[in-house]
Scaffold this motif. Structure first.
Motif, PDB file in Angstrom:
ATOM      1  N   ILE A  47       0.835  -1.199   0.000  1.00  0.00           N
ATOM      2  CA  ILE A  47       0.000   0.000   0.000  1.00  0.00           C
ATOM      3  C   ILE A  47       0.875   1.257   0.000  1.00  0.00           C
ATOM      4  CG2 ILE A  47      -1.546   1.396   1.438  1.00  0.00           C
ATOM      5  CD1 ILE A  47      -3.074  -0.685  -0.062  1.00  0.00           C
ATOM      6  N   GLU A  48       1.913   1.227   0.798  1.00  0.00           N
ATOM      7  CA  GLU A  48       2.820   2.385   0.858  1.00  0.00           C
ATOM      8  C   GLU A  48       3.461   2.645  -0.505  1.00  0.00           C
ATOM      9  OE1 GLU A  48       6.756   3.936   3.357  1.00  0.00           O
ATOM     10  OE2 GLU A  48       5.919   1.938   3.716  1.00  0.00           O
ATOM     11  N   LYS A  49       3.879   1.579  -1.181  1.00  0.00           N
ATOM     12  CA  LYS A  49       4.543   1.749  -2.473  1.00  0.00           C
ATOM     13  C   LYS A  49       3.587   2.269  -3.545  1.00  0.00           C
ATOM     14  CE  LYS A  49       8.423  -1.459  -2.021  1.00  0.00           C
ATOM     15  NZ  LYS A  49       9.468  -0.477  -2.352  1.00  0.00           N
ATOM     16  N   ILE A  50       2.347   1.780  -3.581  1.00  0.00           N
ATOM     17  CA  ILE A  50       1.437   2.258  -4.631  1.00  0.00           C
ATOM     18  C   ILE A  50       1.016   3.699  -4.394  1.00  0.00           C
ATOM     19  CG2 ILE A  50       0.591  -0.075  -5.104  1.00  0.00           C
ATOM     20  CD1 ILE A  50      -2.045   0.736  -3.723  1.00  0.00           C
ATOM     21  N   HIS A  51       1.078   4.158  -3.142  1.00  0.00           N
ATOM     22  CA  HIS A  51       0.775   5.559  -2.863  1.00  0.00           C
ATOM     23  C   HIS A  51       1.945   6.466  -3.238  1.00  0.00           C
ATOM     24  CE1 HIS A  51      -3.143   5.867  -0.806  1.00  0.00           C
ATOM     25  NE2 HIS A  51      -2.941   4.594  -0.491  1.00  0.00           N
ATOM     26  N   MET A  52       3.149   5.949  -3.155  1.00  0.00           N
ATOM     27  CA  MET A  52       4.332   6.775  -3.393  1.00  0.00           C
ATOM     28  C   MET A  52       4.792   6.777  -4.844  1.00  0.00           C
ATOM     29  SD  MET A  52       6.673   5.855  -0.044  1.00  0.00           S
ATOM     30  CE  MET A  52       8.044   6.808  -0.712  1.00  0.00           C
ATOM     31  N   ASN A  53       4.496   5.703  -5.594  1.00  0.00           N
ATOM     32  CA  ASN A  53       5.110   5.528  -6.916  1.00  0.00           C
ATOM     33  C   ASN A  53       4.082   5.185  -7.991  1.00  0.00           C
ATOM     34  OD1 ASN A  53       7.816   5.704  -5.755  1.00  0.00           O
ATOM     35  ND2 ASN A  53       7.424   3.656  -4.942  1.00  0.00           N
ATOM     36  N   GLU A  54       4.519   5.344  -9.244  1.00  0.00           N
ATOM     37  CA  GLU A  54       3.753   4.910 -10.406  1.00  0.00           C
ATOM     38  C   GLU A  54       4.479   3.707 -11.018  1.00  0.00           C
ATOM     39  OE1 GLU A  54       0.921   6.333 -11.379  1.00  0.00           O
ATOM     40  OE2 GLU A  54       1.004   7.984  -9.931  1.00  0.00           O
ATOM     41  N   TYR A  55       3.704   2.725 -11.479  1.00  0.00           N
ATOM     42  CA  TYR A  55       4.289   1.525 -12.069  1.00  0.00           C
ATOM     43  C   TYR A  55       3.638   1.239 -13.423  1.00  0.00           C
ATOM     44  CZ  TYR A  55       6.056   0.826  -7.348  1.00  0.00           C
ATOM     45  OH  TYR A  55       6.690   0.996  -6.138  1.00  0.00           O
ATOM     46  N   SER A  56       4.438   0.692 -14.339  1.00  0.00           N
ATOM     47  CA  SER A  56       3.877   0.275 -15.623  1.00  0.00           C
ATOM     48  C   SER A  56       2.977  -0.939 -15.441  1.00  0.00           C
ATOM     49  CB  SER A  56       5.002  -0.052 -16.609  1.00  0.00           C
ATOM     50  OG  SER A  56       5.770   1.092 -16.875  1.00  0.00           O
ATOM     51  N   CYS A  57       3.361  -1.806 -14.503  1.00  0.00           N
ATOM     52  CA  CYS A  57       2.537  -2.985 -14.210  1.00  0.00           C
ATOM     53  C   CYS A  57       2.810  -3.445 -12.784  1.00  0.00           C
ATOM     54  CB  CYS A  57       2.842  -4.117 -15.194  1.00  0.00           C
ATOM     55  SG  CYS A  57       1.725  -5.540 -15.054  1.00  0.00           S
ATOM     56  N   ILE A  58       1.771  -3.940 -12.128  1.00  0.00           N
ATOM     57  CA  ILE A  58       1.882  -4.500 -10.789  1.00  0.00           C
ATOM     58  C   ILE A  58       1.529  -5.982 -10.861  1.00  0.00           C
ATOM     59  CG2 ILE A  58       0.948  -4.484  -8.434  1.00  0.00           C
ATOM     60  CD1 ILE A  58       0.344  -1.494  -8.853  1.00  0.00           C
ATOM     61  N   ILE A  59       2.439  -6.826 -10.390  1.00  0.00           N
ATOM     62  CA  ILE A  59       2.183  -8.267 -10.291  1.00  0.00           C
ATOM     63  C   ILE A  59       1.699  -8.518  -8.870  1.00  0.00           C
ATOM     64  CG2 ILE A  59       3.210 -10.565 -10.395  1.00  0.00           C
ATOM     65  CD1 ILE A  59       5.262  -9.337 -12.393  1.00  0.00           C
ATOM     66  N   LEU A  60       0.491  -9.017  -8.734  1.00  0.00           N
ATOM     67  CA  LEU A  60      -0.196  -9.003  -7.436  1.00  0.00           C
ATOM     68  C   LEU A  60      -0.711 -10.382  -7.034  1.00  0.00           C
ATOM     69  CD1 LEU A  60      -1.521  -7.375  -5.079  1.00  0.00           C
ATOM     70  CD2 LEU A  60      -3.475  -7.007  -6.608  1.00  0.00           C
ATOM     71  N   ASP A  61      -0.239 -10.853  -5.890  1.00  0.00           N
ATOM     72  CA  ASP A  61      -0.794 -12.077  -5.292  1.00  0.00           C
ATOM     73  C   ASP A  61      -2.027 -11.683  -4.479  1.00  0.00           C
ATOM     74  OD1 ASP A  61      -1.257 -14.599  -4.378  1.00  0.00           O
ATOM     75  OD2 ASP A  61       0.616 -14.809  -3.273  1.00  0.00           O
ATOM     76  N   ILE A  62      -3.065 -12.499  -4.522  1.00  0.00           N
ATOM     77  CA  ILE A  62      -4.288 -12.195  -3.781  1.00  0.00           C
ATOM     78  C   ILE A  62      -4.091 -12.392  -2.285  1.00  0.00           C
ATOM     79  CG2 ILE A  62      -6.657 -12.942  -3.332  1.00  0.00           C
ATOM     80  CD1 ILE A  62      -6.998 -13.486  -6.271  1.00  0.00           C
ATOM     81  N   THR A  63      -3.438 -13.510  -1.912  1.00  0.00           N
ATOM     82  CA  THR A  63      -3.269 -13.851  -0.499  1.00  0.00           C
ATOM     83  C   THR A  63      -1.955 -13.271   0.015  1.00  0.00           C
ATOM     84  OG1 THR A  63      -4.480 -15.910  -0.875  1.00  0.00           O
ATOM     85  CG2 THR A  63      -3.225 -15.718   1.169  1.00  0.00           C
ATOM     86  N   LEU A  64      -2.061 -12.306   0.949  1.00  0.00           N
ATOM     87  CA  LEU A  64      -0.881 -11.625   1.476  1.00  0.00           C
ATOM     88  C   LEU A  64      -0.936 -11.586   3.000  1.00  0.00           C
ATOM     89  CD1 LEU A  64      -0.874  -8.513  -0.896  1.00  0.00           C
ATOM     90  CD2 LEU A  64       0.760 -10.408  -0.986  1.00  0.00           C
ATOM     91  N   PRO A  65       0.220 -11.521   3.649  1.00  0.00           N
ATOM     92  CA  PRO A  65       0.215 -11.270   5.090  1.00  0.00           C
ATOM     93  C   PRO A  65      -0.389  -9.897   5.393  1.00  0.00           C
ATOM     94  CG  PRO A  65       2.367 -12.069   4.362  1.00  0.00           C
ATOM     95  CD  PRO A  65       1.577 -11.768   3.124  1.00  0.00           C
ATOM     96  N   ASN A  66      -1.235  -9.835   6.379  1.00  0.00           N
ATOM     97  CA  ASN A  66      -1.836  -8.587   6.886  1.00  0.00           C
ATOM     98  C   ASN A  66      -2.906  -7.976   5.979  1.00  0.00           C
ATOM     99  OD1 ASN A  66       0.064  -8.669   9.049  1.00  0.00           O
ATOM    100  ND2 ASN A  66       1.582  -7.689   7.721  1.00  0.00           N
ATOM    101  N   GLY A  67      -3.297  -8.678   4.936  1.00  0.00           N
ATOM    102  CA  GLY A  67      -4.330  -8.099   4.089  1.00  0.00           C
ATOM    103  C   GLY A  67      -4.545  -8.890   2.818  1.00  0.00           C
ATOM    104  N   SER A  68      -5.408  -8.351   1.949  1.00  0.00           N
ATOM    105  CA  SER A  68      -5.781  -9.036   0.713  1.00  0.00           C
ATOM    106  C   SER A  68      -5.345  -8.235  -0.505  1.00  0.00           C
ATOM    107  CB  SER A  68      -7.302  -9.233   0.672  1.00  0.00           C
ATOM    108  OG  SER A  68      -7.724  -9.629  -0.620  1.00  0.00           O
ATOM    109  N   GLY A  69      -4.904  -8.949  -1.532  1.00  0.00           N
ATOM    110  CA  GLY A  69      -4.575  -8.296  -2.791  1.00  0.00           C
ATOM    111  C   GLY A  69      -5.782  -7.631  -3.414  1.00  0.00           C
TER     112      GLY A  69
END
Length: 227
Positions: A37-59
């Protein structure tokens, strides 16, 4: 082009990063929900590779947050959950594609590239500007039939400028997008000037117009007069 890998399996994340680096992407990693969450608020990305199941939250919550922020980052979900419901929920929440684990890295790379082409270049494999042809698949530049020899960073820089054509991009944005966490965000950006200078020189020596304009005190602009 900068990629964010949100994956809690460190070994898999590292494998993805190493492979995509060979494909001329710059990669950053987040291993749990809050850092992602911190990274997507701070930066722009051409693509995000995202796992649904994460520690402390959901993709899926990260997808929702991207949608709230009206972010244009492409998203490829990678997950061991291969049910149709998970796929539909992910795509409806804002993902661009879905890839079930286990997967082959070349397929993942191809899907990432396809997302970037769709999001940034209307699905085209080649970008034509005047007599210039930038081939995204071959990662090459031609002026008419002559190949313009570019280093990896020069190619990435040109692709980034073209994807933001007729818009000013700051030196800070260039450093963040092309180098990411590899370099310290210092006040001295002389190395950017060197890359810009070399790129302009190579393109003009090949016979292309000087498309790259300096916007003093701000940054650079890939200027196409007819648009």
């Amino acid at each position: 082009m900068k990629i964010l890998i949100i994956e809690d399996e460190a070994e898999l994340s590292d494998s993805i990063s190493k492979y995509l680096t060979t494909e001329q992407f710059t990669c950053e990693a987040a291993y749990e929900y809050h850092s992602a969450i911190e990274k997507i608020h701070m930066n722009e990305y051409s693509c995000i590779i995202l796992d649904i199941t994460l520690p402390n939250g959901s993709g899926l919550d990260i997808l929702t947050e991207l949608k709230k922020m009206d972010k244009a980052d492409g998203v490829l979900i990678v997950s061991a959950k291969n049910s149709m419901d998970d796929k539909i929920i992910g795509l409806n929440t804002g993902a661009d594609d879905y890839l079930a684990k286990p997967f082959h890295l070349p397929e993942l790379g191809a899907r990432v590239s396809a997302i970037i082409r769709r999001k940034s270049f209307g699905g085209r494999n080649q970008i034509k500007i005047g007599d210039l042809v930038l081939d995204i698949l071959d990662k090459s530049l031609k002026h008419r039939q002559d190949v313009v020899p570019l280093t990896r960073k020069e190619y990435e820089l040109l692709l980034y400028l073209i994807s933001n054509k007729n818009r000013v991009v700051t030196k800070e944005a260039i450093v963040e997008h092309l180098w990411g966490e590899e370099v310290d965000m210092a006040d001295n950006y002389d190395f950017i000037y060197s890359h810009i200078k070399n790129l302009r020189k190579k393109m003009m020596n090949a016979g292309a117009p000087d498309y790259i304009k300096v916007v003093y005190g701000m940054g650079y602009k890939f200027m196409i007069p007819s648009e």
